[in-house]
Write a protein that holds these residues in place. Structure first.
Motif, PDB file in Angstrom:
ATOM      1  N   ARG A   1      31.125  35.676  31.831  1.00 22.47           N
ATOM      2  CA  ARG A   1      32.145  35.380  32.852  1.00 22.47           C
ATOM      3  C   ARG A   1      33.064  34.222  32.461  1.00 22.47           C
ATOM      4  O   ARG A   1      32.682  33.346  31.689  1.00 22.47           O
ATOM      5  N   ALA A   2      34.228  34.221  33.052  1.00 26.42           N
ATOM      6  CA  ALA A   2      35.134  33.071  32.983  1.00 26.42           C
ATOM      7  C   ALA A   2      35.928  33.029  34.281  1.00 26.42           C
ATOM      8  O   ALA A   2      36.045  34.046  34.978  1.00 26.42           O
TER       9      ALA A   2
ATOM     10  N   SER B   1      39.755  46.458  34.265  1.00 23.86           N
ATOM     11  CA  SER B   1      40.320  46.754  35.597  1.00 23.86           C
ATOM     12  C   SER B   1      40.737  45.444  36.255  1.00 23.86           C
ATOM     13  O   SER B   1      39.976  44.467  36.273  1.00 23.86           O
ATOM     14  N   VAL B   2      41.949  45.406  36.784  1.00 23.93           N
ATOM     15  CA  VAL B   2      42.497  44.194  37.394  1.00 23.93           C
ATOM     16  C   VAL B   2      42.808  44.470  38.857  1.00 23.93           C
ATOM     17  O   VAL B   2      43.548  45.399  39.184  1.00 23.93           O
ATOM     18  N   THR B   3      42.220  43.635  39.738  1.00 18.83           N
ATOM     19  CA  THR B   3      42.373  43.833  41.185  1.00 18.83           C
ATOM     20  C   THR B   3      43.003  42.593  41.811  1.00 18.83           C
ATOM     21  O   THR B   3      42.665  41.467  41.424  1.00 18.83           O
TER      22      THR B   3
ATOM     23  N   PHE C   1      36.764  36.625  35.848  1.00 22.68           N
ATOM     24  CA  PHE C   1      36.602  37.626  34.774  1.00 22.68           C
ATOM     25  C   PHE C   1      35.125  37.849  34.529  1.00 22.68           C
ATOM     26  O   PHE C   1      34.362  36.889  34.403  1.00 22.68           O
TER      27      PHE C   1
ATOM     28  N   ARG D   1      35.970  43.358  34.340  1.00 21.75           N
ATOM     29  CA  ARG D   1      36.544  43.358  35.689  1.00 21.75           C
ATOM     30  C   ARG D   1      37.273  42.030  35.934  1.00 21.75           C
ATOM     31  O   ARG D   1      36.726  40.970  35.638  1.00 21.75           O
ATOM     32  N   VAL D   2      38.472  42.141  36.461  1.00 23.46           N
ATOM     33  CA  VAL D   2      39.299  40.958  36.715  1.00 23.46           C
ATOM     34  C   VAL D   2      39.726  40.975  38.179  1.00 23.46           C
ATOM     35  O   VAL D   2      40.141  42.014  38.690  1.00 23.46           O
ATOM     36  N   THR D   3      39.599  39.828  38.853  1.00 22.54           N
ATOM     37  CA  THR D   3      40.077  39.721  40.235  1.00 22.54           C
ATOM     38  C   THR D   3      41.032  38.543  40.336  1.00 22.54           C
ATOM     39  O   THR D   3      40.674  37.421  39.942  1.00 22.54           O
TER      40      THR D   3
END
Lengths: 194, 194
Positions: free
Chosen positions: A42-43, A189-191, B127, B151-153
């Motif tokens: 994670r970051a 995937s970007v949300t 991320f 996965r990115v938020t």
């Protein structure tokens, strides 16, 4: 060497500073329990101002649980140089991508050298990527946004035949996760949170 | 506002801390002289011991010349956590890859928001990538070495309709070089120096 030191040698055999006893034990465990191999890294990122933003890295999931070995996060400032409308408050994002690639190829090379019992004295490497900023800036649709290509040069000092060192350079590419990320597509995937 | 301040406003119009006057001037220049868009970014790496290695970033070529704006290098330590046979002397290589992705998507989002005159208050993002370490360790040939998926938020605070913010999230993906590196193959050549 006294007995305590001898015991320690048995407990922890190291090659290139890598604890190969633990490495082989980890590999054996993963053969028996493949689900322990599933990690989540994670970051987080926070925009500061202009091209300046700050990423942090700390926790991750792996070997069947949330890891607790890290007490403080690592903090990474990113920015652009003046010629790209920034103020050099940190390395830029595509430079961080080369840092990731450099660290990963080196780690893969060292780890697999240790597993094979090949002792290395020095490993240095250089990374250079060609990038046309017209992609990022939306000036041209005919160039890609990322690196057109990346050149890597390794310099290795070791008491081993060149053939063995060349094999290590090959296995590093074959096993490095970030080399895989560069050379093969990864689904992202970007949300936008509501 | 006095006249000096007014002059300064004309010289340097900023949106989100981005000098958009310089940004548009750069874009105009690149339309006229596309060869100035060709950059070469670089990193070096030196193995320390075990999984610990150290990358540096400083010089690059761009806009037709070697850049001289940076006087000191940035130094990045990489290592693995204890569960992956390291000692946490730095973030690990695949975490650096997420740092690069986070910085790049944020930079692209901010830059394109500034160019469109959309003022943002806060931009934060998370991320997370799934990685099966059996690939790296050579335990399984059926899993990939890199991230299976990422996965990115994004969370954005701004006085703008959600539709506009969603557009920014889309344009960030469309323009980000590191997003391109993740989602498309990049040729990487690795050479062992003699």
């Amino acid at each position: 060497m006294n007995m305590a030191e001898q015991m320690k040698m048995v407990e922890k055999r190291t090659v290139n500073g890598v604890n190969v006893t633990q490495l082989f034990s980890t590999i054996d465990t993963l053969k028996e329990k493949p689900e322990l191999g599933k990690f989540k890294f994670r970051a987080t990122n926070k925009w500061i101002s202009g091209m300046h933003n700050r990423a942090t890295v700390k926790d991750f999931y792996g070997a069947g649980q949330e890891d607790t070995s890290r007490t403080e996060p690592w903090v990474f400032d990113a920015d652009e140089p003046p010629v790209l409308v920034g103020e050099n408050r940190g390395a830029n994002p595509v430079e961080y991508a080369l840092v990731a690639l450099s660290a990963c190829l080196t780690t893969a090379l060292i780890g697999h050298a240790a597993a094979r019992g090949i002792k290395l004295d020095e490993v240095e490497s250089k990374f250079e990527g060609d990038l046309d900023v017209r992609g990022f800036l939306g000036v041209s649709e005919s160039v890609r946004n990322g690196y057109e290509n990346v050149r890597v040069t390794f310099r290795i000092k070791a008491d081993a035949p060149r053939e063995k060192l060349q094999e290590l350079v090959e296995v590093a590419q074959k096993r490095s996760p970030v080399f895989d990320i560069f050379t093969h597509p990864t689904p992202v995937s970007v949300t936008l949170e509501t």
